[in-house]
Design a protein around this motif. Sequence first.
Motif, PDB file in Angstrom:
ATOM      1  N   MET A 114       0.836  -1.210   0.000  1.00  0.00           N
ATOM      2  CA  MET A 114       0.000   0.000   0.000  1.00  0.00           C
ATOM      3  C   MET A 114       0.874   1.264   0.000  1.00  0.00           C
ATOM      4  N   VAL A 115       0.321   2.320  -0.474  1.00  0.00           N
ATOM      5  CA  VAL A 115       1.100   3.551  -0.649  1.00  0.00           C
ATOM      6  C   VAL A 115       0.923   4.461   0.563  1.00  0.00           C
ATOM      7  N   SER A 116       2.046   4.904   1.153  1.00  0.00           N
ATOM      8  CA  SER A 116       1.995   5.774   2.334  1.00  0.00           C
ATOM      9  C   SER A 116       2.215   7.232   1.920  1.00  0.00           C
ATOM     10  N   GLU A 117       1.990   8.130   2.887  1.00  0.00           N
ATOM     11  CA  GLU A 117       2.262   9.549   2.624  1.00  0.00           C
ATOM     12  C   GLU A 117       3.729   9.763   2.282  1.00  0.00           C
ATOM     13  N   HIS A 118       4.568   8.968   2.952  1.00  0.00           N
ATOM     14  CA  HIS A 118       6.008   9.059   2.685  1.00  0.00           C
ATOM     15  C   HIS A 118       6.309   8.711   1.217  1.00  0.00           C
ATOM     16  N   ASP A 119       5.626   7.683   0.715  1.00  0.00           N
ATOM     17  CA  ASP A 119       5.825   7.292  -0.691  1.00  0.00           C
ATOM     18  C   ASP A 119       5.412   8.435  -1.631  1.00  0.00           C
ATOM     19  N   ILE A 120       4.305   9.093  -1.274  1.00  0.00           N
ATOM     20  CA  ILE A 120       3.831  10.206  -2.110  1.00  0.00           C
ATOM     21  C   ILE A 120       4.882  11.336  -2.095  1.00  0.00           C
ATOM     22  N   ASP A 121       5.410  11.640  -0.908  1.00  0.00           N
ATOM     23  CA  ASP A 121       6.446  12.688  -0.800  1.00  0.00           C
ATOM     24  C   ASP A 121       7.658  12.343  -1.659  1.00  0.00           C
ATOM     25  N   GLU A 122       8.065  11.075  -1.575  1.00  0.00           N
ATOM     26  CA  GLU A 122       9.222  10.639  -2.347  1.00  0.00           C
ATOM     27  C   GLU A 122       8.924  10.765  -3.852  1.00  0.00           C
ATOM     28  N   ALA A 123       7.705  10.381  -4.227  1.00  0.00           N
ATOM     29  CA  ALA A 123       7.321  10.466  -5.648  1.00  0.00           C
ATOM     30  C   ALA A 123       7.378  11.916  -6.126  1.00  0.00           C
ATOM     31  N   VAL A 124       6.909  12.831  -5.286  1.00  0.00           N
ATOM     32  CA  VAL A 124       6.922  14.250  -5.665  1.00  0.00           C
ATOM     33  C   VAL A 124       8.367  14.729  -5.841  1.00  0.00           C
ATOM     34  N   THR A 125       9.250  14.301  -4.946  1.00  0.00           N
ATOM     35  CA  THR A 125      10.662  14.680  -5.059  1.00  0.00           C
ATOM     36  C   THR A 125      11.239  14.180  -6.385  1.00  0.00           C
ATOM     37  N   VAL A 126      10.943  12.931  -6.708  1.00  0.00           N
ATOM     38  CA  VAL A 126      11.433  12.350  -7.967  1.00  0.00           C
ATOM     39  C   VAL A 126      10.897  13.150  -9.156  1.00  0.00           C
ATOM     40  N   LEU A 127       9.600  13.472  -9.118  1.00  0.00           N
ATOM     41  CA  LEU A 127       8.980  14.207 -10.231  1.00  0.00           C
ATOM     42  C   LEU A 127       9.572  15.603 -10.374  1.00  0.00           C
ATOM     43  N   ARG A 128       9.823  16.267  -9.241  1.00  0.00           N
ATOM     44  CA  ARG A 128      10.378  17.634  -9.296  1.00  0.00           C
ATOM     45  C   ARG A 128      11.790  17.629  -9.859  1.00  0.00           C
ATOM     46  N   ARG A 129      12.500  16.504  -9.675  1.00  0.00           N
ATOM     47  CA  ARG A 129      13.864  16.362 -10.239  1.00  0.00           C
ATOM     48  C   ARG A 129      13.820  16.006 -11.717  1.00  0.00           C
ATOM     49  N   GLY A 130      12.615  15.816 -12.267  1.00  0.00           N
ATOM     50  CA  GLY A 130      12.508  15.419 -13.676  1.00  0.00           C
ATOM     51  C   GLY A 130      12.478  13.920 -13.879  1.00  0.00           C
ATOM     52  N   GLY A 131      12.185  13.173 -12.778  1.00  0.00           N
ATOM     53  CA  GLY A 131      12.158  11.715 -12.873  1.00  0.00           C
ATOM     54  C   GLY A 131      10.818  11.164 -13.344  1.00  0.00           C
ATOM     55  N   LEU A 132      10.781   9.841 -13.466  1.00  0.00           N
ATOM     56  CA  LEU A 132       9.581   9.138 -13.937  1.00  0.00           C
ATOM     57  C   LEU A 132       8.980   8.301 -12.815  1.00  0.00           C
ATOM     58  N   VAL A 133       7.687   8.498 -12.579  1.00  0.00           N
ATOM     59  CA  VAL A 133       6.987   7.756 -11.522  1.00  0.00           C
ATOM     60  C   VAL A 133       5.777   7.046 -12.132  1.00  0.00           C
ATOM     61  N   ALA A 134       5.720   5.734 -11.980  1.00  0.00           N
ATOM     62  CA  ALA A 134       4.527   5.003 -12.428  1.00  0.00           C
ATOM     63  C   ALA A 134       3.512   5.029 -11.297  1.00  0.00           C
ATOM     64  N   PHE A 135       2.270   5.331 -11.645  1.00  0.00           N
ATOM     65  CA  PHE A 135       1.226   5.416 -10.614  1.00  0.00           C
ATOM     66  C   PHE A 135      -0.081   4.806 -11.116  1.00  0.00           C
ATOM     67  N   PRO A 136      -0.898   4.322 -10.154  1.00  0.00           N
ATOM     68  CA  PRO A 136      -2.155   3.704 -10.568  1.00  0.00           C
ATOM     69  C   PRO A 136      -3.197   4.753 -10.909  1.00  0.00           C
ATOM     70  N   THR A 137      -4.058   4.462 -11.867  1.00  0.00           N
ATOM     71  CA  THR A 137      -5.279   5.237 -12.058  1.00  0.00           C
ATOM     72  C   THR A 137      -6.411   4.203 -12.022  1.00  0.00           C
ATOM     73  N   GLU A 138      -7.638   4.659 -12.124  1.00  0.00           N
ATOM     74  CA  GLU A 138      -8.742   3.696 -12.115  1.00  0.00           C
ATOM     75  C   GLU A 138      -8.763   2.860 -13.399  1.00  0.00           C
ATOM     76  N   THR A 139      -8.089   3.341 -14.469  1.00  0.00           N
ATOM     77  CA  THR A 139      -8.117   2.615 -15.743  1.00  0.00           C
ATOM     78  C   THR A 139      -6.931   1.664 -15.854  1.00  0.00           C
ATOM     79  N   VAL A 140      -5.733   2.232 -16.034  1.00  0.00           N
ATOM     80  CA  VAL A 140      -4.493   1.451 -16.132  1.00  0.00           C
ATOM     81  C   VAL A 140      -3.401   2.240 -15.410  1.00  0.00           C
TER      82      VAL A 140
END
Length: 322
Positions: free
Chosen positions: A1-27
Motif C-alpha cells: 500500500m502507498v503511504s504519505e512518505h511514498d507520495i512525498d518521495e514520488a513528488v521529489t522524484v517528479l520535481r527532479r525530472g524523474g519518472l513515476v509510475a502510478f495507478p489510475t482507475e483505468t491502467v
Amino acid sequence: MVSEHDIDEAVTVLRRGGLVAFPTETVYGLGCDAQSVAALRRLYAVKGRPAEHPVIVHLPSADALSAWAKTVSATTSALAEACWPGPLTIVVPRATHVPDEVTGGHDSVALRVPDQRVALALLDAFDGGLAAPSANRFGRVSPTTAADVRADLDGDVDLVLDDGPCVVGVESTIIDCTGDEPVILRLGAYPREELEALLGQPIALHVDGQRAAPGALSVHYAPNARVVLVDRNDVTTQTASRLATGERVGLLAIDPPSGLSTDVVLLEPPVSVEDYAHVLYARLREADRRGLDVLFAVAPPERGLGAAIGDRLRRAAGRRVS
Ligand code: TXA
Ligand code: MG
C-alpha cells in the motif's frame, strides 16, 4: 500500500525530472512533470514512443482546466463537471505554456482527472500537471498492476507506486472538444451512451487515421499470441480446426460453450462485462506466458464498457503473425 512518505518521495522524484509510475482507475500511468521538456523527452525514450504522439496531462481537479486550456467551451465545462474525477479524457485547445513534447506539436492538449486515491494524492501533492501515457512500451498491452509495469519497464522507471490492480482495467474514453461538435477519438471506460445522454446529442466516433493517436492505430494493445475474434457459435469448430494444425490454442469468453476439446487452454472466464474489462489485459499477458499461438476471444455485446472491450480486442487482433 502507498503511504504519505511514498507520495512525498514520488513528488521529489517528479520535481527532479524523474519518472513515476502510478495507478489510475483505468491502467497504470508513467508520469512526469508535464512542464519539464527534459523529463518528457526521457518519458518518450523509455516508452519507445514516436515524438509526434501526444500524451494526456493528468490534473488534480477540474479547477486546473483553465490553466491548461486556451479556451473552455460550454461542452468542455459540462463534461468536466459531470465526469471528473473519472475515466474521461477531454481534448481542448492548448494553453500557450503547454510544451510541444506534450501535444506532439498539435494545437490541442488532452486532459483528465483520474478517479483513484493514490493518483489524486500524488497530483494534489505535486500541485501541477503530470503527463502520463500508459506505463507500457509502445504498442504493448497496458499494465493493470504494478508488477506489469515492472515487467515491462523494469529499471527505466524511478519509482512505482503500487496500489494493487486497477479497478476498471481499460483506458479512458477520449473526447475531442476542439471542433464545433464533440468527437470520440477512443472508446474507453466512460460509456459513450452516458456521454450522449449528458450532452443530449449523438457523438460521432472518429474514423481511424484522422488524428495522430497511437491508441487509435489498428495495431495496438497486442500480445505475441495471435488474437482471433470469434462468434460464440463458432468456437467449437474454429478451435478444433486450429488445434488440428498443431498450434497451441486458448479461449477467452464470458460463457465458454460446453463440449470444447480439452486441449483448448481455457483462460478463466470473466464473470461479467465489468470483470471482462478488469481482467482483459491480464488475460492477454497470460496468453503469452502460457505460450499460446492463438487466443480466440468472444467479445461481449457492443454497448457501454463492452464497446471498449470489443475495440481493444479488435486492435489486438490487428497484429500480424510474426
Ligand atoms: O486511461 C488512460 O487514458 C491512461 C491512464 C494512464 O490515464 N492513459 C493512456 O495514455 O491511455 P496513452 O498515452 O497510452 O494514450 C493516450 C491517447 C493516445 O492515443 C494519444 O494519441 C491521445 O491519447 N492523445 C493525447 N493527446 C491528444 C491530443 N492532443 N489530441 C488527440 N489525441 C491525443
Ligand atoms: Mg497506451
